[in-house]
Each structure stands twice: as structure tokens, then as C-alpha cells.
Design a protein around this motif. Structure first.
Motif, PDB file in Angstrom:
ATOM      1  N   MET A   1       0.871  -1.211  -0.085  1.00 18.44           N
ATOM      2  CA  MET A   1      -0.107  -0.135  -0.017  1.00 18.44           C
ATOM      3  C   MET A   1       1.037   1.100   0.048  1.00 18.44           C
ATOM      4  N   ASN A   2       0.517   2.132  -0.761  1.00 17.14           N
ATOM      5  CA  ASN A   2       1.722   3.166  -1.003  1.00 17.14           C
ATOM      6  C   ASN A   2       0.825   4.222  -0.175  1.00 17.14           C
ATOM      7  N   LYS A   3       2.142   5.002   0.689  1.00 11.76           N
ATOM      8  CA  LYS A   3       1.847   5.921   1.496  1.00 11.76           C
ATOM      9  C   LYS A   3       2.207   7.258   1.034  1.00 11.76           C
ATOM     10  N   GLY A   4       1.505   8.302   1.231  1.00 11.79           N
ATOM     11  CA  GLY A   4       1.765   9.716   0.803  1.00 11.79           C
ATOM     12  C   GLY A   4       0.652  10.673   0.549  1.00 11.79           C
ATOM     13  N   ILE A   5       0.988  11.695   0.179  1.00 15.16           N
ATOM     14  CA  ILE A   5      -0.136  12.718   0.165  1.00 15.16           C
ATOM     15  C   ILE A   5       0.193  13.592  -1.032  1.00 15.16           C
ATOM     16  N   PHE A   6      -1.057  14.343  -1.815  1.00 15.55           N
ATOM     17  CA  PHE A   6      -0.589  15.262  -2.908  1.00 15.55           C
ATOM     18  C   PHE A   6      -1.092  16.553  -2.280  1.00 15.55           C
ATOM     19  N   VAL A   7       0.122  17.572  -2.250  1.00 10.99           N
ATOM     20  CA  VAL A   7      -0.076  18.800  -2.047  1.00 10.99           C
ATOM     21  C   VAL A   7      -0.782  19.726  -3.252  1.00 10.99           C
ATOM     22  N   THR A   8      -1.681  20.370  -2.933  1.00 13.37           N
ATOM     23  CA  THR A   8      -2.289  21.208  -4.212  1.00 13.37           C
ATOM     24  C   THR A   8      -2.623  22.456  -3.486  1.00 13.37           C
ATOM     25  N   GLY A   9      -2.769  23.620  -4.039  1.00 11.20           N
ATOM     26  CA  GLY A   9      -3.006  24.777  -3.455  1.00 11.20           C
ATOM     27  C   GLY A   9      -4.270  25.818  -4.048  1.00 11.20           C
ATOM     28  N   THR A  10      -4.685  26.789  -3.685  1.00 11.38           N
ATOM     29  CA  THR A  10      -5.806  27.869  -4.232  1.00 11.38           C
ATOM     30  C   THR A  10      -4.992  28.506  -5.351  1.00 11.38           C
ATOM     31  N   ALA A  11      -4.035  28.688  -5.355  1.00 14.36           N
ATOM     32  CA  ALA A  11      -3.208  29.478  -6.490  1.00 14.36           C
ATOM     33  C   ALA A  11      -1.889  29.138  -6.680  1.00 14.36           C
ATOM     34  N   THR A  12      -1.229  29.690  -7.658  1.00 14.63           N
ATOM     35  CA  THR A  12       0.204  29.445  -7.624  1.00 14.63           C
ATOM     36  C   THR A  12       0.896  30.248  -6.768  1.00 14.63           C
ATOM     37  N   ASP A  13       2.123  30.183  -6.317  1.00 16.05           N
ATOM     38  CA  ASP A  13       2.998  31.121  -5.552  1.00 16.05           C
ATOM     39  C   ASP A  13       2.314  31.133  -3.947  1.00 16.05           C
ATOM     40  N   ILE A  14       1.397  29.952  -3.914  1.00 14.88           N
ATOM     41  CA  ILE A  14       0.789  30.223  -2.456  1.00 14.88           C
ATOM     42  C   ILE A  14       1.572  29.397  -1.317  1.00 14.88           C
ATOM     43  N   GLY A  15       2.670  28.985  -1.559  1.00 17.88           N
ATOM     44  CA  GLY A  15       3.464  28.280  -0.631  1.00 17.88           C
ATOM     45  C   GLY A  15       3.518  26.808  -0.492  1.00 17.88           C
ATOM     46  N   LYS A  16       3.173  26.217  -1.553  1.00 17.74           N
ATOM     47  CA  LYS A  16       2.975  24.850  -1.575  1.00 17.74           C
ATOM     48  C   LYS A  16       4.490  23.972  -1.353  1.00 17.74           C
ATOM     49  N   THR A  17       5.364  24.700  -1.961  1.00 22.63           N
ATOM     50  CA  THR A  17       6.624  24.096  -2.004  1.00 22.63           C
ATOM     51  C   THR A  17       7.195  24.101  -0.542  1.00 22.63           C
ATOM     52  N   TYR A  18       6.943  25.374   0.236  1.00 27.01           N
ATOM     53  CA  TYR A  18       7.566  25.677   1.349  1.00 27.01           C
ATOM     54  C   TYR A  18       6.733  24.629   2.474  1.00 27.01           C
ATOM     55  N   VAL A  19       5.524  24.525   2.465  1.00 21.37           N
ATOM     56  CA  VAL A  19       4.735  23.560   3.111  1.00 21.37           C
ATOM     57  C   VAL A  19       5.052  22.171   2.920  1.00 21.37           C
ATOM     58  N   THR A  20       5.588  21.723   1.680  1.00 21.69           N
ATOM     59  CA  THR A  20       5.691  20.341   1.284  1.00 21.69           C
ATOM     60  C   THR A  20       7.026  20.177   1.935  1.00 21.69           C
ATOM     61  N   ALA A  21       7.793  21.007   1.969  1.00 20.80           N
ATOM     62  CA  ALA A  21       9.215  20.906   2.370  1.00 20.80           C
ATOM     63  C   ALA A  21       9.070  20.536   4.115  1.00 20.80           C
ATOM     64  N   LEU A  22       8.207  21.334   4.709  1.00 19.10           N
ATOM     65  CA  LEU A  22       7.954  21.122   6.261  1.00 19.10           C
ATOM     66  C   LEU A  22       7.156  19.628   6.346  1.00 19.10           C
ATOM     67  N   LEU A  23       6.482  19.243   5.513  1.00 19.85           N
ATOM     68  CA  LEU A  23       5.808  17.814   5.713  1.00 19.85           C
ATOM     69  C   LEU A  23       6.846  16.759   5.445  1.00 19.85           C
TER      70      LEU A  23
END
Length: 232
Positions: A1-23
Motif C-alpha cells: 500500500m502506497n503511503k503519501g499525500i498530494f499537496v495542491t493549492g488555491t493558486a500558484t505561489d501560495i507556498g506549496k513548496t514551503y509547506v511540502t518541505a515542512l511535511l
């Protein structure tokens, strides 16, 4: 069973990469062998040899401290800072869904958790020529639940609710929201947090302030969020 999450956002440059790094950092610090994956990334620079460097992947690797090789993180890397579908029209090498799935599944065979980051907001064309690939097609192909990143400030109620409605209409599984650029005690942002919960029916999993180096989600809760069928 794969374990993970897909991080998306309400817009571009919303901070997805920053939040993903913290996750990713949170899971690594909890002793979990964790990888990062982004199907298509645009707006990248070249190194001294002329090779494109996937900037988002490099950022996540630096912040999280994971040892994963950079060249396994993003199968499609574009130079132009535009939507992936347009970057591919300019540069060539359009995204193939089969390659994306193959690269992702390879990581799943090597790591305990794989945290995936989307491109732009949820309505993002990844390829638009004789083939059409939208971001939701990638999420469905990877069969992952999602987390939505939203800005904590003015306008987020509208953008968060519309994003949730669109994703639910597409049959995507949403675990909850994370508010970025949050100022604890700010009356408007606290109300935004409340209204986002009320109007989407989803939990606000965490709030992240500018400069935060940790995401305040217990590691065990994050593991449950990243497990298929898992509950908060």
C-alpha cells in the motif's frame, strides 16, 4: 500500500513548496524514509553545465534534509516560468502520464512515504496538445489523497471554497486545509480559519507562520493522513 499525500493549492505561489518541505521534514524527523515527487516543474535555472535544476525539488531537499537524489524528484523540468503545458510547447518534451506514474511507483518501491507536490493551482493544464492532461488527472493516476494549501489572508474564503468544490466535483479525496502566512490572533485570519472549516466541511490541519521551521502536526497524525483510507 502506497503511503503519501498530494499537496495542491488555491493558486500558484501560495507556498506549496514551503509547506511540502515542512511535511517531508516532519516525517524524516519521525524516522520515516520519505521521498519528494513533482511531476512537472517550470521556471527553473540552469547550472554551469547548462543542465536544468528543478528548483522546487532542490528547496525541499535543502529544508527537509532528505538524502534522495535530486534527479529522481521531477521527471519533467522546464525553464520557462509558465504553466507546464505552455513550457512544453515552447521547449518540447511534453508530459507523458505513463512516465509520471512509473517514476512515482519506483519511488514507492524505495521509500516508506512519498509526498507529491502539484504544479500551480488545482486547475493547471500539464499538457494540452493532441493529449490533454490536467493536474487532477495526475492525482487520480497516482491515487493519492490531497491537502490544499491556502493563504491565510484576505480572499482565502472564496479561493478555498471554490477549490474544494472543484476538487470534490472531480472525485478527489481531500484530507484538509493548511493555511500559510498565518498570524495567530489576527481577527480576520482567525475568522478565515473558522469560515474555511464551516464552508468546506474540512478540517484546517495546520496554520503556518512566516519563517516557521516546523509544521505543528503530530507525526502520528501526519502518518494517518498519508495512509490510504486513513482518518485524521
Amino acid at each position: 500500500m502506497n503511503k503519501g499525500i498530494f499537496v495542491t493549492g488555491t493558486a500558484t505561489d501560495i507556498g506549496k513548496t514551503y509547506v511540502t518541505a515542512l511535511l517531508v521534514k516532519k516525517l524524516r524527523e519521525a524516522g520515516c524514509d520519505t521521498a519528494y515527487f513533482k511531476a512537472a516543474v517550470s521556471g527553473n535555472r540552469r547550472d554551469e553545465k547548462g543542465s536544468l535544476i528543478p528548483g522546487d525539488a532542490a528547496f525541499v531537499k535543502d529544508i527537509s534534509g532528505i538524502p534522495q537524489p535530486l534527479d529522481t524528484m521531477c521527471p519533467y523540468v522546464y525553464e520557462n516560468a509558465v504553466s507546464p503545458h505552455l513550457a512544453a510547447k515552447i521547449e518540447g518534451d511534453p508530459t507523458e502520464l505513463e512516465k509520471v506514474v512509473w517514476c512515482y511507483e519506483k519511488l514507492c518501491g524505495e521509500y516508506e512515504y512519498v509526498i507529491c507536490e502539484g504544479s500551480g493551482g488545482i486547475v493547471c493544464p500539464i499538457r494540452y496538445d493532441e493529449k490533454i492532461i490536467m493536474l487532477e488527472d495526475i492525482i487520480k493516476a497516482l491515487d493519492l489523497p490531497t491537502i490544499i494549501i491556502a493563504d491565510a489572508g484576505l480572499g482565502t474564503i472564496n479561493s478555498a471554497v471554490l477549490t474544494c468544490h472543484y476538487m470534490k466535483a472531480q472525485g478527489l479525496k481531500i484530507r484538509g486545509l493548511i493555511l500559510n502566512h498565518f498570524h495567530k490572533g489576527d481577527i480576520m485570519e482567525e475568522d478565515n480559519k473558522f469560515m474555511c472549516r464551516q464552508l468546506t466541511g474540512l478540517p484546517v490541519i495546520a496554520c503556518i507562520g512566516d519563517g516557521d521551521t516546523d509544521i505543528h502536526i503530530p507525526a502520528e497524525q501526519l502518518k494517518r493522513i498519508c495512509t490510504s483510507g486513513g482518518e485524521l
